[in-house]
Structure formats: structure tokens, C-alpha cells
Design an enzyme around this catalytic site. Structure first.
Site, PDB file in Angstrom:
ATOM      1  CE  LYS A  41     -34.578 -39.030  51.034  1.00 36.34           C
ATOM      2  NZ  LYS A  41     -36.059 -39.114  51.081  1.00 36.34           N
ATOM      3  NE  ARG A  91     -42.604 -35.584  52.232  1.00 34.34           N
ATOM      4  CZ  ARG A  91     -41.559 -36.377  52.517  1.00 34.34           C
ATOM      5  NH1 ARG A  91     -40.788 -36.117  53.571  1.00 34.34           N
ATOM      6  NH2 ARG A  91     -41.304 -37.429  51.769  1.00 34.34           N
ATOM      7  CE1 TYR A 109     -14.637 -17.463  68.796  1.00 40.08           C
ATOM      8  CE2 TYR A 109     -15.642 -19.361  67.725  1.00 40.08           C
ATOM      9  CZ  TYR A 109     -14.710 -18.330  67.728  1.00 40.08           C
ATOM     10  OH  TYR A 109     -13.872 -18.177  66.652  1.00 40.08           O
ATOM     11  CG  MET A 159     -17.249 -22.681  60.554  1.00 41.42           C
ATOM     12  SD  MET A 159     -16.767 -21.316  59.484  1.00 41.42           S
ATOM     13  CE  MET A 159     -17.794 -20.003  60.107  1.00 41.42           C
TER      14      MET A 159
HETATM   15  C1  LIG Z   1     -36.445 -40.411  51.635  1.00 40.18           C
HETATM   16  C2  LIG Z   1     -37.590 -41.225  51.134  1.00 40.18           C
HETATM   17  C3  LIG Z   1     -37.596 -42.634  51.275  1.00 40.18           C
HETATM   18  C4  LIG Z   1     -36.566 -43.390  52.085  1.00 40.18           C
HETATM   19  O1  LIG Z   1     -36.974 -43.461  53.430  1.00 40.18           O
HETATM   20  P1  LIG Z   1     -36.109 -44.244  54.534  1.00 40.18           P
HETATM   21  O2  LIG Z   1     -36.873 -44.050  55.786  1.00 40.18           O
HETATM   22  O3  LIG Z   1     -34.785 -43.579  54.574  1.00 40.18           O
HETATM   23  O4  LIG Z   1     -36.018 -45.656  54.084  1.00 40.18           O
HETATM   24  C5  LIG Z   1     -38.611 -43.339  50.661  1.00 40.18           C
HETATM   25  N1  LIG Z   1     -39.593 -42.706  49.974  1.00 40.18           N
HETATM   26  C6  LIG Z   1     -39.642 -41.350  49.868  1.00 40.18           C
HETATM   27  C7  LIG Z   1     -40.772 -40.718  49.122  1.00 40.18           C
HETATM   28  C8  LIG Z   1     -38.653 -40.562  50.452  1.00 40.18           C
HETATM   29  O5  LIG Z   1     -38.712 -39.233  50.351  1.00 40.18           O
END
Ligand SMILES: *Cc1c(COP(=O)(O)O)cnc(C)c1O
Length: 366
Positions: A38, A136, A264, A311
Site C-alpha cells: 500500500k 479500528r 522563512y 516547500m
Molecule cells: C499496513 C498493514 C500491515 C503491514 O504492517 P507492517 O507493520 O508494515 O508489516 C498488515 N496488516 C494490515 C491490516 C495493515 O493495515
């Protein structure tokens, strides 16, 4: 490695292979490996990472959102792709691209069944996410009967896996909490699988879970950060290699007098004569303003970021460092890691590496 002539993020596929093999060595032979790619492969390059891991025969991929999965299909990924946090508006595209949704509450389950049925799907693979303490996303333990009744009411979907996520897998002070999560996951899937006549995959561990909870690997593990070279502990980091090197060059050097200011809002004031360098990388590239206390490395020497991060630029103090305009500057690499830079600013490697913006050129080292 070629010297940088502009800001680049080098991605070392050999390091990726090393990390993949190291993490796999922690698993039983028949445990499947899901690679989490991701957020552009944690800020690297999701397509290149996934194509390479597919060559190395990884079993599964996961992304957060549907459009990330569509991009992987376009890049030639044929392995199954789990979409961890889909939204109903994208379900048609998800089905068309053979992406597999994580369904985490009654609303999203029903929305998916409606669309999958309308699209005349049969046994479309879905994943049921349970909340065991992270609070979550996920169904609760007492939703099992409801889910089962829904499954029995349709042929459109089939449960490919049941999974949950640990809240504190990297924190051994929270071991009791993690073991409780694992125990409640076991209770959930025992209940669940009693009620159906096939066996979905079970999975729970992220990278730190793989390393700290070998008894909870179940049928598959989900690794993200470990593949990119971070193990969330000094001990585990020794066995992993950060795959990303973020580097840039010195655009300009200035000599600054005592009491002059830099940047800045005149945020940095010099208390003596010093030499500064301006670098072509800023908060729009992913080096947020919180890194104003961080440091970079030039010719092996540490140089502090001074003043407000702009930036498109940062200024650094190079007093006493032998360097010239055009020289290469390491923001982070395998020795001066993203984790260390992140710590200077009260954050974690995950945030720093995923923030490297798409403006930064990616260079693959094969
Ligand atoms: C992002 C994520 C992972 C990966 O976790 P890492 O700590 O990067 O290995 C695994 N499971 C879920 C549900 C996630 O959202």
C-alpha cells in the site's frame, strides 16, 4: 551506485530480496506470505516492488484502497490482491479487476453482496476482518452468527480468509494484550469455521507479529515494513536492509555572518560565522517541517537542517564539512536510516518513507 545529480530515491531490489528471504525464513514451509504494498509500496514504487516479489513467488498482495489495486493489475500483477480498506463506491472497479475486499462491518458486507449479486458473481473471494482490540476496523466477536446468516443467504461471495490485526505487536510490554488478541481471534475463527463447510485462510501477523509471535502465524502473514528494511527494534533491524536511499545534491553554498538569519520567518539565527548549503528537497517532497531538527549526511559527515523547511528546499549547516556545490547529500540510506531521521522529529520510519512524494524520481537498482 551513481552519484546523485538531483533528488532521487534509489530502490535496491537486492535488499528487498534479502528482506523477503529473511522474513520467510521465520515461517513454516507452508505458511503463505502476503506482501503489503500500500501507499506506493511504503513510498518506494508499488508496481516495481510487486512485479519483483511476484517473480520471487510471493503468495498474496495487499493494498489499502481499490485504486492502488487497479494500478497493480495494470502493472501485470496476477496474484491475488487484498484491498484492506475499500469503499462501496469502488466495488464495481474492484470486481472488474479481481481485487478482493476486506469486509469489516454489516454495512460494507451488505453493500458488497448487493453489488456482487448485481454483477452476477459467484463465490467472489472476500476477506472478513475482525476487531480483536485495535478498535479500528472489523466485526466484533459476537457478529459471527450474523455474518454466517448473510453468507448462507447468497452465492455471490465466498470467504477466502478471516483475519485480524495486532495493536502492539512491536511492543513486548504489551505481550499480554497481544496474546489476548490472538486468543480471541482463535475463538472467533473456531466459531466461524464450525458453521461453514470449507476452510478460509487465517492470518493475523504484520512484520513485528512475524518476529515476535511465531505461534500466531496461522496460514499466512502480512508483511510491509519488514520488506522495506525495518524491523521495529534494534535487534531485528540488524537482519534487515533498508531498500530506499534518498539523496540529493548541494545547489548553493553561503557564508553567513554572526546574527544573520536563514530561511522563512528568520527562524534560524547564526551565533557565529558559518557555512550553509541549500538542497533541492523540501516539504513538498516529503521532508516535513518537523524535520527542522534533523540532519543529513555529506561525505560521511553529519549536517543539521537549520531554519524552517521550505516547500522545495532545505538549508543545512555545513560549517567544518569539506564539500562543494554539486556534491551528493544523503537524506537517508542503509547506514543513516530513515528510522534515525524520523526519531529526530518524534515520528517513525513508516511516516517518513511513505511521505516521499511522487515528485521525487525513483531509480531502481537491480
Ligand atoms: C499496513 C498493514 C500491515 C503491514 O504492517 P507492517 O507493520 O508494515 O508489516 C498488515 N496488516 C494490515 C491490516 C495493515 O493495515
Amino acid at each position: 551506485m551513481p552519484k546523485a545529480q538531483e533528488t532521487v530515491l534509489e530502490i535496491d531490489l537486492k535488499a528487498l530480496k534479502h528482506n523477503f528471504e529473511h522474513l520467510k525464513s521465520k515461517l513454516k514451509n507452508n505458511t503463505k506470505f502476503l506482501a503489503v504494498v500500500k501507499a506506493f509500496g511504503y513510498g518506494s514504487d508499488a508496481s516495481e516492488i510487486a512485479v519483483y516479489l511476484q517473480e520471487l513467488n510471493v503468495d498474496y498482495f495487499a493494498v489499502a484502497y481499490t485504486n492502488e489495486g487497479v494500478a497493480l493489475r495494470r502493472a501485470g500483477i496476477t496474484k491475488p490482491i487484498l484491498v484492506l480498506h475499500p469503499q462501496a463506491v469502488n466495488f464495481k472497479a474492484l470486481i472488474e479487476n479481481c481485487l478482493e475486499p476486506s469486509l469489516y462491518n454489516a454495512k460494507i458486507l451488505n453493500e458488497f453482496i448487493t453489488i456482487a449479486s448485481a454483477e452476477k458473481q459467484n463465490d467472489f473471494p472476500i476477506h472478513i476482518k475482525f476487531n480483536t482490540g485495535l478498535n479500528r476496523l472489523g466485526f466484533w466477536e459476537n457478529d459471527v452468527d450474523y455474518i454466517i446468516s448473510k453468507l448462507k443467504s447468497t452465492n455471490a461471495i465466498k470467504v477466502e480468509s478471516i483475519f485480524s490485526h495486532l495493536a502492539a505487536s512491536e511492543d513486548l510490554n504489551e505481550k499480554e494484550f497481544s496474546l489476548n488478541q490472538i486468543a480471541s481471534f482463535k475463538a472467533i475463527y473456531t466459531n466461524f469455521t464450525k458453521a461453514i463447510d470449507y476452510k478460509p485462510l487465517l492470518h493475523m501477523c504484520n512484520t513485528s507479529g512475524i518476529l515476535n509471535y511465531p505461534d500466531a502465524h496461522f496460514d499466512m502473514v502480512r508483511s510491509g515494513i519488514g520488506l522495506y528494511g525495518f524491523g521495529n527494534s534494534i535487534k531485528e533491524n540488524q537482519h534487515l536492509k533498508p531498500i530506499g536511499t534518498l539523496k540529493t545534491i548541494i545547489s548553493q553554498i553561503h557564508l553567513i555572518e554572526k546574527d544573520e538569519t536563514v530561511g522563512y520567518n528568520r527562524a534560524f539565527k547564526s551565533n557565529g560565522v558559518l557555512k550553509t548549503a541549500t538542497l533541492p528537497i523540501g516539504h513538498a517532497d516529503g521532508i516535513g517541517r518537523q524535520y527542522g531538527n534533523g540532519f543529513v549526511t555529506i561525505n560521511g559527515q553529519k549536517a543539521h537542517i537549520i531554519g524552517n523547511v521550505c516547500m522545495d528546499m532545505i538549508m543545512i549547516n555545513i560549517t567544518g564539512i569539506d564539500c562543494k556545490e554539486g556534491d551528493e547529500v544523503i537524506i537517508f540510506d542503509a547506514n543513516h536510516t530513515a528510522e534515525t531521521l524520523a526519531e529526530t522529529s518524534g515520528t517513525i520510519s513508516y511516516e517518513l518513507i511513505t511521505a516521499i512524494s511522487q515528485r521525487v524520481k525513483r531509480v531502481l537498482l537491480k
